[in-house]
Write a protein that holds these residues in place. Structure first.
Motif, PDB file in Angstrom:
ATOM      1  N   ALA A 227      13.797  34.912   6.594  1.00 29.16           N
ATOM      2  CA  ALA A 227      13.422  33.603   6.047  1.00 29.16           C
ATOM      3  C   ALA A 227      14.454  32.545   6.444  1.00 29.16           C
ATOM      4  CB  ALA A 227      13.298  33.690   4.533  1.00 29.16           C
ATOM      5  N   LEU A 228      15.735  32.886   6.270  1.00 30.45           N
ATOM      6  CA  LEU A 228      16.785  31.917   6.594  1.00 30.45           C
ATOM      7  C   LEU A 228      16.793  31.604   8.089  1.00 30.45           C
ATOM      8  CD1 LEU A 228      19.207  30.340   5.323  1.00 30.45           C
ATOM      9  CD2 LEU A 228      20.640  32.147   6.246  1.00 30.45           C
ATOM     10  N   LEU A 229      16.554  32.636   8.875  1.00 28.19           N
ATOM     11  CA  LEU A 229      16.555  32.454  10.329  1.00 28.19           C
ATOM     12  C   LEU A 229      15.478  31.458  10.769  1.00 28.19           C
ATOM     13  CD1 LEU A 229      16.943  35.155  13.008  1.00 28.19           C
ATOM     14  CD2 LEU A 229      14.926  33.740  13.096  1.00 28.19           C
TER      15      LEU A 229
ATOM     16  N   THR B  40      18.588  23.977   7.957  1.00 27.83           N
ATOM     17  CA  THR B  40      19.820  24.475   7.337  1.00 27.83           C
ATOM     18  C   THR B  40      20.929  23.446   7.497  1.00 27.83           C
ATOM     19  OG1 THR B  40      20.355  25.564   9.417  1.00 27.83           O
ATOM     20  CG2 THR B  40      19.299  26.905   7.710  1.00 27.83           C
ATOM     21  N   PRO B  41      21.984  23.465   6.680  1.00 26.73           N
ATOM     22  CA  PRO B  41      22.217  24.352   5.534  1.00 26.73           C
ATOM     23  C   PRO B  41      21.173  24.132   4.438  1.00 26.73           C
ATOM     24  CG  PRO B  41      23.977  22.722   5.739  1.00 26.73           C
ATOM     25  CD  PRO B  41      23.103  22.558   6.914  1.00 26.73           C
ATOM     26  N   VAL B  42      20.843  25.217   3.787  1.00 24.98           N
ATOM     27  CA  VAL B  42      19.743  25.180   2.843  1.00 24.98           C
ATOM     28  C   VAL B  42      20.141  25.897   1.551  1.00 24.98           C
ATOM     29  CG1 VAL B  42      18.757  27.273   3.885  1.00 24.98           C
ATOM     30  CG2 VAL B  42      17.265  25.743   2.622  1.00 24.98           C
ATOM     31  N   ARG B  43      19.605  25.405   0.437  1.00 23.52           N
ATOM     32  CA  ARG B  43      19.921  26.037  -0.843  1.00 23.52           C
ATOM     33  C   ARG B  43      19.062  27.275  -1.047  1.00 23.52           C
ATOM     34  NH1 ARG B  43      20.929  21.504  -5.393  1.00 23.52           N
ATOM     35  NH2 ARG B  43      21.223  23.428  -6.564  1.00 23.52           N
TER      36      ARG B  43
ATOM     37  N   SER C  30      28.159  30.486   3.926  1.00 23.80           N
ATOM     38  CA  SER C  30      27.762  29.845   2.679  1.00 23.80           C
ATOM     39  C   SER C  30      28.855  28.859   2.299  1.00 23.80           C
ATOM     40  CB  SER C  30      27.545  30.927   1.618  1.00 23.80           C
ATOM     41  OG  SER C  30      28.513  30.875   0.625  1.00 23.80           O
ATOM     42  N   VAL C  31      28.441  27.660   1.948  1.00 19.62           N
ATOM     43  CA  VAL C  31      29.400  26.609   1.620  1.00 19.62           C
ATOM     44  C   VAL C  31      29.105  26.112   0.209  1.00 19.62           C
ATOM     45  CG1 VAL C  31      30.231  24.304   2.226  1.00 19.62           C
ATOM     46  CG2 VAL C  31      29.569  25.904   4.020  1.00 19.62           C
ATOM     47  N   GLU C  32      30.177  25.960  -0.581  1.00 17.50           N
ATOM     48  CA  GLU C  32      29.969  25.482  -1.939  1.00 17.50           C
ATOM     49  C   GLU C  32      29.922  23.955  -1.948  1.00 17.50           C
ATOM     50  OE1 GLU C  32      31.483  27.588  -5.736  1.00 17.50           O
ATOM     51  OE2 GLU C  32      32.922  25.998  -5.294  1.00 17.50           O
TER      52      GLU C  32
ATOM     53  N   TYR D 252      23.367  27.600   2.601  1.00 20.38           N
ATOM     54  CA  TYR D 252      23.484  28.695   3.561  1.00 20.38           C
ATOM     55  C   TYR D 252      22.984  28.293   4.939  1.00 20.38           C
ATOM     56  CZ  TYR D 252      23.865  31.154  -0.868  1.00 20.38           C
ATOM     57  OH  TYR D 252      24.249  31.544  -2.116  1.00 20.38           O
ATOM     58  N   SER D 253      23.625  28.847   5.950  1.00 17.06           N
ATOM     59  CA  SER D 253      23.064  28.734   7.299  1.00 17.06           C
ATOM     60  C   SER D 253      23.423  29.986   8.089  1.00 17.06           C
ATOM     61  CB  SER D 253      23.563  27.480   8.022  1.00 17.06           C
ATOM     62  OG  SER D 253      24.900  27.226   7.687  1.00 17.06           O
ATOM     63  N   LEU D 254      22.737  30.133   9.202  1.00 18.37           N
ATOM     64  CA  LEU D 254      22.980  31.313  10.029  1.00 18.37           C
ATOM     65  C   LEU D 254      24.283  31.124  10.785  1.00 18.37           C
ATOM     66  CD1 LEU D 254      21.127  33.802  10.460  1.00 18.37           C
ATOM     67  CD2 LEU D 254      20.496  32.805  12.671  1.00 18.37           C
ATOM     68  N   ASP D 255      25.072  32.193  10.891  1.00 20.05           N
ATOM     69  CA  ASP D 255      26.360  32.080  11.565  1.00 20.05           C
ATOM     70  C   ASP D 255      26.369  32.838  12.888  1.00 20.05           C
ATOM     71  OD1 ASP D 255      28.908  31.089  11.735  1.00 20.05           O
ATOM     72  OD2 ASP D 255      29.821  32.839  10.827  1.00 20.05           O
ATOM     73  N   MET D 256      25.216  33.297  13.312  1.00 16.94           N
ATOM     74  CA  MET D 256      25.138  34.123  14.514  1.00 16.94           C
ATOM     75  C   MET D 256      24.053  33.584  15.421  1.00 16.94           C
ATOM     76  SD  MET D 256      27.082  36.868  14.364  1.00 16.94           S
ATOM     77  CE  MET D 256      28.342  37.266  13.183  1.00 16.94           C
TER      78      MET D 256
END
Ligand code: ADP
Ligand code: MG
Length: 412
Positions: free
Chosen positions: A304-306, A314-317, A357-359, A372-376
């Motif tokens: 889903a995030l991908l 993204t970044p998305v909650r 993930s970033v606060e 959140y976002s993908l890091d790869m």
């Protein structure tokens, strides 16, 4: 000519890059080894050895350093008639209980014809066999329990250091060297174990780039033919290694993968560019492994995030990942997890380094939330998610990538 021909262009001795190769000299560990040597000094003095606890992250030379010093210790002890030193090293990876450790130790003192079964005895019997084995060996016995953090109960860690005080041993003077990759292992030991096992505590820190360069250079000289390695290759491997974890094993793996690529591609020089390719290949393997260890819901959350990443959302909650995740779950007929449990999966993915993930602050309301976002690399992750994509179906956002991937895999 035979079907197989020897490759000798690149490597002189490829095994020198393997993790189990023991170098003759260690580089860049002088002060740590000096302290370790001091902790072992009572052995040469003919005194009761210290129990030593050594910890540090994986790949920082704990096993290599221990082997190196103990080899010297055995050689040097042989000069003294009144010292009869025996060293037994046991790697506890794959062993989870004190019982398993004890049976393995007993067998290290017995010859092949007299090995005991590793199951079936009462624990007290196995300990008695261990005390007998130690006493008939006699002299000074150093027992190295490498990767001791795999052991779930600390009975043996309590029994061994106290065996002499408890009257279980009369002949042998024993010392335990416990080695752990895991810092919290020490803190979780019961106080009574901690005080006896950790008489001497040693810590090996991560390597910096300069130290990794020295280690890689030393091994490259043994492993590769002269002039095979371009300038800057070692430095680049070391820089990646220092950035990742300061882990010598990981840097050696990268250098070996680079050498292998050069060999496969039939080139006779190893270039920076090959290092980058090797790193990507290793990374891909790591991602695949990380992803294959996830549960089905972990896969769905990641998929889903991908797709959101691919659509530039993204970044998305977490709450905005949810609709897509729910849809994917329903598509394969499984009940979606409650939001909180779904968020746990996002947390796990970021711990694995697959997503970030970033606060963020909520603003005037004062609360915080995560994005959140993908890091790869998307196509790398997509390949690892192949089965999920197949069962859920190809989301429109990645349709191009998937068909491209399929053709890619067909040709590799
Ligand atoms: P650990 O036991 O801490 O996980 P190892 O001792 O197995 O790490 O080291 C990993 C690899 O790096 C081994 O191949 C080892 O020979 C090499 N290595 C580690 N530290 C050094 C060093 N100081 N000098 C030379 N080689 C080293
Ligand atoms: Mg080790």
């Amino acid at each position: 000519m035979g079907m197989f021909e020897r490759d000798t262009e690149i490597y002189r001795n490829r095994d020198a890059l393997r993790g189990d190769y023991q170098p003759d000299e260690l580089v860049g560990r002088d002060s740590e080894l000096e302290r370790y040597k001091t902790a072992l000094q009572p052995v040469i003095n003919g005194e009761q050895p210290n129990n030593i606890f050594l910890y540090g992250k994986t790949g920082v030379g704990k096993t290599a350093g221990t082997r190196y010093l103990l080899d010297h210790l055995v050689d040097d002890a042989a000069q003294y008639d009144d010292i009869d030193l025996t060293v037994k090293m046991l790697n506890c990876d794959g062993l989870s209980s004190s019982y398993q450790i004890a049976t393995r130790l007993v067998n290290k003192f017995r010859d092949d014809a007299n090995q005991i079964s590793t199951t079936g005895y009462p624990r007290a019997t196995v300990y008695d066999m261990l005390w007998d084995a130690l006493d008939s060996c006699g002299g000074t016995v150093l027992i190295v329990l490498d990767e001791v953090d795999h052991v779930n109960d600390d009975s043996i860690l309590y029994q061994l250091p106290r065996a002499r005080a408890n009257g279980s041993l009369s002949e042998a003077k024993i010392g335990i060297i416990g080695i752990s990759n895991n810092f919290s292992f020490r803190d979780n030991l019961s106080p009574k174990v901690k005080s006896s096992l950790c008489e001497e505590e040693l810590q090996f820190p991560a390597y910096d780039a300069q130290e990794l360069i020295e280690i890689l250079q030393q091994r490259a000289t043994v492993a590769f033919h002269e002039d095979v390695i371009d300038e800057g290759v070692i430095e680049l491997c070391a820089a990646y290694g220092a950035k990742d974890a300061g882990d010598a094993r990981q840097s050696l793996d990268l250098l070996m993968k680079t050498g292998d690529l050069a060999r496969d591609q039939d080139t006779d020089v190893i270039t920076d560019d090959l290092v980058r390719q090797a790193r990507e290949a290793l990374e891909r393997g790591r991602i695949r492994e990380g992803i294959s260890g996830l549960t089905q819901h972990g896969h769905l959350v990641l998929y889903a995030l991908l797709t959101l990443e691919q659509q530039g959302q993204t970044p998305v909650r977490s709450r905005d990942v949810r609709p897509r995740y729910t849809k994917f779950a329903e598509q394969i007929g499984v009940d979606p997890l409650v939001p909180r449990r779904m968020r746990d999966h996002l947390g796990e993915l970021s711990m694995l380094g697959i997503i970030t993930s970033v606060e963020r602050n909520e603003g005037r309301r004062g609360g915080t939330y995560r994005e959140y976002s993908l890091d790869m690399d998307i196509s790398m992750v997509l390949t690892a998610l192949e089965e999920t994509v197949e069962s859920v179906g190809v989301h429109e956002s990645v349709a191009d990538l998937v068909s491209q991937e399929t053709t890619l895999t067909e040709y590799t």
